[in-house]
Design a protein around this motif. Structure first.
Motif, short mmCIF file in Angstrom:
data_model
loop_
_atom_site.label_atom_id
_atom_site.label_comp_id
_atom_site.label_asym_id
_atom_site.label_seq_id
_atom_site.Cartn_x
_atom_site.Cartn_y
_atom_site.Cartn_z
N GLY A 135 41.87 24.38 32.42
CA GLY A 135 42.42 25.07 31.26
C GLY A 135 41.61 26.25 30.80
N THR A 136 40.48 26.54 31.45
CA THR A 136 39.66 27.69 31.06
C THR A 136 39.56 28.64 32.24
OG1 THR A 136 37.62 26.59 31.72
CG2 THR A 136 38.33 26.33 29.42
N HIS A 137 39.33 29.92 31.94
CA HIS A 137 39.28 30.95 32.97
C HIS A 137 37.88 31.51 33.05
CE1 HIS A 137 40.49 34.31 35.47
NE2 HIS A 137 39.95 35.14 34.60
N LYS A 138 37.31 31.48 34.23
CA LYS A 138 35.98 32.08 34.43
C LYS A 138 36.16 33.53 34.85
CE LYS A 138 32.65 29.82 36.30
NZ LYS A 138 31.81 29.07 37.27
N PRO A 139 35.70 34.48 34.07
CA PRO A 139 35.87 35.89 34.42
C PRO A 139 35.09 36.24 35.68
CG PRO A 139 34.39 35.67 32.56
CD PRO A 139 34.97 34.31 32.80
N LEU A 140 35.60 37.20 36.42
CA LEU A 140 34.99 37.63 37.68
C LEU A 140 34.08 38.82 37.46
CD1 LEU A 140 34.81 37.75 40.83
CD2 LEU A 140 36.89 39.16 40.77
N VAL A 141 32.86 38.75 38.00
CA VAL A 141 31.98 39.91 38.09
C VAL A 141 31.87 40.26 39.57
CG1 VAL A 141 29.89 38.47 38.11
CG2 VAL A 141 29.73 40.92 37.57
N LEU A 142 32.10 41.52 39.88
CA LEU A 142 32.09 42.01 41.25
C LEU A 142 30.98 43.06 41.37
CD1 LEU A 142 33.67 41.89 43.99
CD2 LEU A 142 35.02 43.81 43.13
N VAL A 143 30.01 42.82 42.25
CA VAL A 143 28.90 43.75 42.44
C VAL A 143 28.97 44.34 43.84
CG1 VAL A 143 26.39 44.06 42.50
CG2 VAL A 143 27.43 42.54 40.79
N ALA A 144 29.18 45.63 43.93
CA ALA A 144 29.21 46.35 45.21
C ALA A 144 27.80 46.90 45.46
CB ALA A 144 30.22 47.48 45.16
N GLY A 145 27.18 46.43 46.53
CA GLY A 145 25.78 46.74 46.77
C GLY A 145 24.94 45.60 46.21
N LYS A 165 36.49 41.25 35.48
CA LYS A 165 36.20 41.65 34.10
C LYS A 165 35.05 42.66 34.09
CE LYS A 165 37.92 40.58 30.95
NZ LYS A 165 38.96 41.28 30.16
N VAL A 166 34.15 42.53 35.07
CA VAL A 166 33.02 43.47 35.20
C VAL A 166 32.87 43.86 36.66
CG1 VAL A 166 30.54 43.80 34.89
CG2 VAL A 166 31.81 42.42 33.23
N VAL A 167 32.73 45.16 36.90
CA VAL A 167 32.45 45.69 38.24
C VAL A 167 31.19 46.53 38.14
CG1 VAL A 167 33.26 47.18 40.11
CG2 VAL A 167 34.90 45.74 38.88
N VAL A 168 30.27 46.32 39.08
CA VAL A 168 29.05 47.13 39.14
C VAL A 168 28.98 47.80 40.50
CG1 VAL A 168 26.54 47.20 38.99
CG2 VAL A 168 27.82 45.58 37.56
N HIS A 169 28.86 49.13 40.49
CA HIS A 169 28.67 49.87 41.74
C HIS A 169 27.18 50.15 41.85
CE1 HIS A 169 28.37 53.44 44.35
NE2 HIS A 169 29.35 52.84 45.00
#
Length: 243
Positions: free
Chosen positions: A18-28, A89-93
């Protein structure tokens, strides 16, 4: 989680109990800052996913090995990740390609390689993530810059020209997508990041280096700023660094 962030429903990929874990995506997401970023966000309830050419020995979270300059592979891999986890929810290049050489010894291939590694990869990652973030209600897109983003030094013509371009790209993305709810920011890292590789390359007291976990904390804070006070550009440096 920040109260300003919209919550996802259980129709979204990544729901658990019932809960959603936000995605963090790190490129590099190699050893050092990339892995520290994933660890910091995972610590606070994010699903961490890293992208990079070389798989770390013990990667944090889900690590996808790929060439971030590949215009076919990047959108395909990120599309699969979004289908699995939901929009990030968060992307880091966080990619970099350092070339240090006198101008006369810097080839056109060197310029192409630095531009592809830093700018082309950012374009591909942004193309694959920013609109899904907008559609999902917003998020944060952070780009790691350097001292060379602001001034070009001797023997850094390839690196600095690419970092200048990356900064300009980030500014354009901010002006286009911040009104749609995506916080786009550029972090200037003015110093040497303390990693095993940098200790081998530089005869510098580690106490004068930037700790990856401290940079990760600053990125976490950027990703949680309220909309009334978004930072577009942040510069970080050790207390001992001249500027």
């Amino acid at each position: 989680m920040d109260e300003n962030w919209p919550s996802a429903t259980c129709e979204t990929a990544g729901c658990l109990m019932g809960t959603h874990k936000p995605l963090v995506l790190v490129a590099g997401a190699g050893a050092g800052l990339g892995q520290s970023l994933l660890a910091r966000f995972e610590q606070s309830g994010f699903t961490p996913v890293g992208l990079g050419r070389s798989r770390p020995v013990k990667p944090v979270g889900d690590f996808q090995t790929l060439d971030l300059t590949d215009e076919a592979a990047v959108p395909a891999v990120i599309s699969e990740l979004i289908a699995k986890y939901g929009p990030p929810k968060v992307v880091v290049h966080n990619t970099a390609e350092l070339v240090i050489a006198p101008f006369a010894q810097t080839s056109l291939a060197d310029y192409r390689r630095t531009w592809a590694s830093m700018v082309q990869s950012a374009v591909l990652v942004a193309e694959a993530t920013v609109q899904p973030m907008v559609d999902a209600g917003g998020g944060t897109f952070i780009v790691s810059g350097a001292t060379a983003s602001l001034r070009g030094g001797a023997k850094f013509s390839a690196f600095a020209s690419a970092k200048f371009a990356l900064r300009g790209l980030t500014q354009s993305l901010a002006r286009e997508f911040q009104p749609a709810g995506v916080h786009v920011c550029h972090a200037i890292l003015d110093g040497i990041i303390d990693t095993a590789r940098s200790r081998d390359l530089h005869s510098l007291d580690p106490a004068k280096m930037m700790k990856p976990e401290d940079i990760a904390e600053a990125y976490w804070q950027l990703a949680h700023q309220p909309k009334s006070t978004w930072t577009h550009e942040l510069d970080l440096r050790p207390a001992s660094e001249g500027f």
